[in-house]
Design an enzyme around this catalytic site. Structure first.
Site, PDB file in Angstrom:
ATOM      1  N   TYR A  61      23.389  17.492  69.386  1.00  0.00           N
ATOM      2  CA  TYR A  61      23.020  18.901  69.327  1.00  0.00           C
ATOM      3  C   TYR A  61      22.346  19.219  70.656  1.00  0.00           C
ATOM      4  CZ  TYR A  61      21.275  23.159  66.981  1.00  0.00           C
ATOM      5  OH  TYR A  61      21.023  24.455  66.591  1.00  0.00           O
ATOM      6  N   ASN A 154      17.207  29.760  58.716  1.00  0.00           N
ATOM      7  CA  ASN A 154      18.347  30.312  57.976  1.00  0.00           C
ATOM      8  C   ASN A 154      18.202  31.783  57.573  1.00  0.00           C
ATOM      9  OD1 ASN A 154      19.425  27.837  58.341  1.00  0.00           O
ATOM     10  ND2 ASN A 154      19.263  27.163  56.225  1.00  0.00           N
ATOM     11  N   ASN A 180      28.666  28.228  50.752  1.00  0.00           N
ATOM     12  CA  ASN A 180      27.807  27.291  50.025  1.00  0.00           C
ATOM     13  C   ASN A 180      27.017  26.420  50.992  1.00  0.00           C
ATOM     14  OD1 ASN A 180      30.442  26.450  50.548  1.00  0.00           O
ATOM     15  ND2 ASN A 180      30.197  24.645  49.262  1.00  0.00           N
ATOM     16  N   VAL A 183      26.987  20.986  54.115  1.00  0.00           N
ATOM     17  CA  VAL A 183      28.303  20.433  54.456  1.00  0.00           C
ATOM     18  C   VAL A 183      28.906  19.692  53.264  1.00  0.00           C
ATOM     19  CG1 VAL A 183      29.594  19.126  56.188  1.00  0.00           C
ATOM     20  CG2 VAL A 183      27.301  19.974  56.706  1.00  0.00           C
TER      21      VAL A 183
END
Lengths: 361, 361
Positions: A61, A154, A180, A183
């Site tokens: 990342y 989020n 949803n 992952v």
């Protein structure tokens, strides 16, 4: 080096990127010095273990915490190796304020706006600009600790994606994939209808299985669902060919906002969608938003989110809490943390639940 | 049906989509009736044969001219078949104005703003809203007929892409692909340096061969060229993997504007470019712009372009003119038109030149 009985300071650290099962360790460390001017000492209350935190540890990342020189002595490596504390997001309480700090007082609840603050720990000294005060938590008609701990990444991502690209009016439609979110949760869900119910309870109007997108009737099915209205906003966290199929459902002059690429495939879109249908494709990352917006804007956003939580338009995420007892040894704590990282990575047995870490203090 | 001696009205028509070598024909037709209210009769002076015009004939471009019922009798098909006149762009002169027309007079030079007007003909009756007056042409310090004939699609596309997405300041850099524009011209060019010189003369600061993009040093080479400045705008008419490589050269918060997809491949971009580097991808089509902007804005744009032409910031394109003599039979004219369409399609022997059609009147 320190007797466990007297230590209440702990952190999940790594000295180099790699497989979290190998590089992550829990260490104890001595009390921090008092906060410097314009800084505050905070105690973490709850810190989510997000998939992106694991990606940071793996080094895949594009973000890295700052090395904590003060922990080099207690870190798992040699004293010369840099020591990083994992964790990006969390709810904390201000314990002590340094000189010249305005707007923050002992007892205030805060969340992080500086990425990779190292929230998987008992506490830290941080700059006053690196946190935002959140509305008081725990009283009647206020937000829960879980909501506070999960509110800086989020919820504002969703809020900003819904508000900053298209001016939505009541009756407008949006489409999103990976609804949803965790992952692979979908394939592990006990059946589509259970997922569908869950998402509808969270506010989805229609839940469509992926297979529908490859069907030639997808567009007419969507038109039926929307009563002929054009969809002007699409949120993408998957990419690859299924996102191209989702874009095919959009009306003219629509906006596609990407915030993830769970398929690990590039965005693959027909140029004609841009030229002839006026599509615009954007990306969104909440950390960039924090960098580009001042304290006033940040607090305004947190207040908006708190309002949505209090009115239950925004629900607490499904979650489980990983408690690290004060009496657990660093080795035991390390095992617990590695174990949960493995579960979050595979999604097995998680059923879409978010994990939050809590060090007994 | 009509004696050729008395006819000066001709058009390049097709009755169904398909291979232009088979479906395109030149036909003669009788004089048009006087223009209706709010309409004008125009005579075409010069009309480009653009690759996209050929795509319209083939039926692979998402646009179709309106059928010309009045030509069904003279068209190549049966009287029941729809008859379409090819050609999107052109310079024309107003011959006669209908009742209630304001702002246009006989002798005015106009270009089309309604797509697929059927410019490959001697003349037509068109709505006053479907054309824009252009600055007087042919006098000293004005624009040439070739510039007028080619000014309603390519120059405004370039102008709007440079002005509507990023606020460029002196010293800023932009990057574009397909800079030599006519399909395949590059590979047919007598060597890269000749192309490089041509493009530099047109205003390019640096011309980089495609191979450079696949080189790992591309980014540092670009940094050298720009003196470290970030590139904030990229123009794309190619798509596919080479466009992804071009996007890799961009700085943060850049905009990619696509106006073509010569590679016939989709746009294929890493999602990370959107999320972490703040890339925004747009499309641009001048016809959409005309639809969305009123007469005043359109004329303003034409005046801006004319200014750039007069000051030679915008040059006349390299071109050749295909003259159809009045004495040529329809069959001879058909052969000439098909022959040039074949050349434009293959690019062979064109050396990047634009072809303009002129019917002797």
């Amino acid at each position: 080096m320190f007797s466990t009985n007297f230590l209440t300071n702990r952190a999940v650290v790594f000295t180099s990127n790699g497989d979290p099962m190998k590089v992550v360790r829990v260490v104890s460390f001595p009390n921090l010095p008092p906060p410097r001017p314009k800084s505050v000492n905070i105690r973490y209350i709850l810190s989510p273990i997000n998939p992106s935190d694991i990606n940071v540890i793996e080094g895949v990342y594009p973000a890295k915490p700052e090395a904590r020189a003060d922990l080099a002595q207690v870190g798992p490596g040699s004293a010369e190796e840099p020591c990083f504390i994992a964790g990006n997001e969390g709810l904390a309480e201000v314990q002590e304020v340094g000189e010249g700090v305005g707007g923050l007082a002992s007892g205030d609840r805060v969340v992080m706006v500086k990425p990779q603050s190292g929230t998987w720990s008992t506490g830290a000294n941080v700059g006053e600009q690196d946190v935002i005060k959140v509305p008081k938590i725990g009283r009647a008609a206020t937000i829960s600790e879980v909501q506070g701990a999960t509110m800086s990444v989020n919820p504002p991502t969703a809020y900003n994606m819904l508000n900053n690209f298209v001016e939505l009016r009541p009756g407008d439609w949006i489409v999103q994939n990976g609804a949803n979110s965790a992952v692979s949760a979908q394939s592990l869900w006990p059946g589509f209808s259970s997922l569908e119910n869950e998402l509808k309870e969270l506010g989805a109007t229609h839940v469509l299985p992926l297979e529908l997108l490859s069907d030639r009737s997808a567009r007419s099915r969507i038109k039926e669902v929307t009563g002929g209205a054009n969809i002007r906003l699409a949120l993408n966290c998957v990419s690859g060919p299924t996102t191209a199929a989702m874009v095919g459902l959009l009306g003219p002059d629509a906006h596609l906002v990407s915030y993830g690429a769970m398929s690990k495939r590039p965005l693959l879109l027909p140029t004609s969608a841009f030229i002839f249908k006026g599509l615009t494709a954007h990306g969104f990352m909440q950390n960039r938003w924090y960098r580009e917006n001042d304290l006033e804007k940040r607090e305004e956003l947190m207040n908006e989110l708190a309002k949505l939580m209090v009115t239950r338009k925004l629900r607490e995420p499904r979650h489980m809490i990983l408690d690290i007892p004060r009496t657990a040894s660093d080795d035991d704590a390390t095992s617990k943390v590695r174990d949960i990282i493995e579960k979050v990575t595979s999604g097995k047995g998680m059923f879409g639940r978010k994990v939050l870490l809590r060090f007994e203090n």
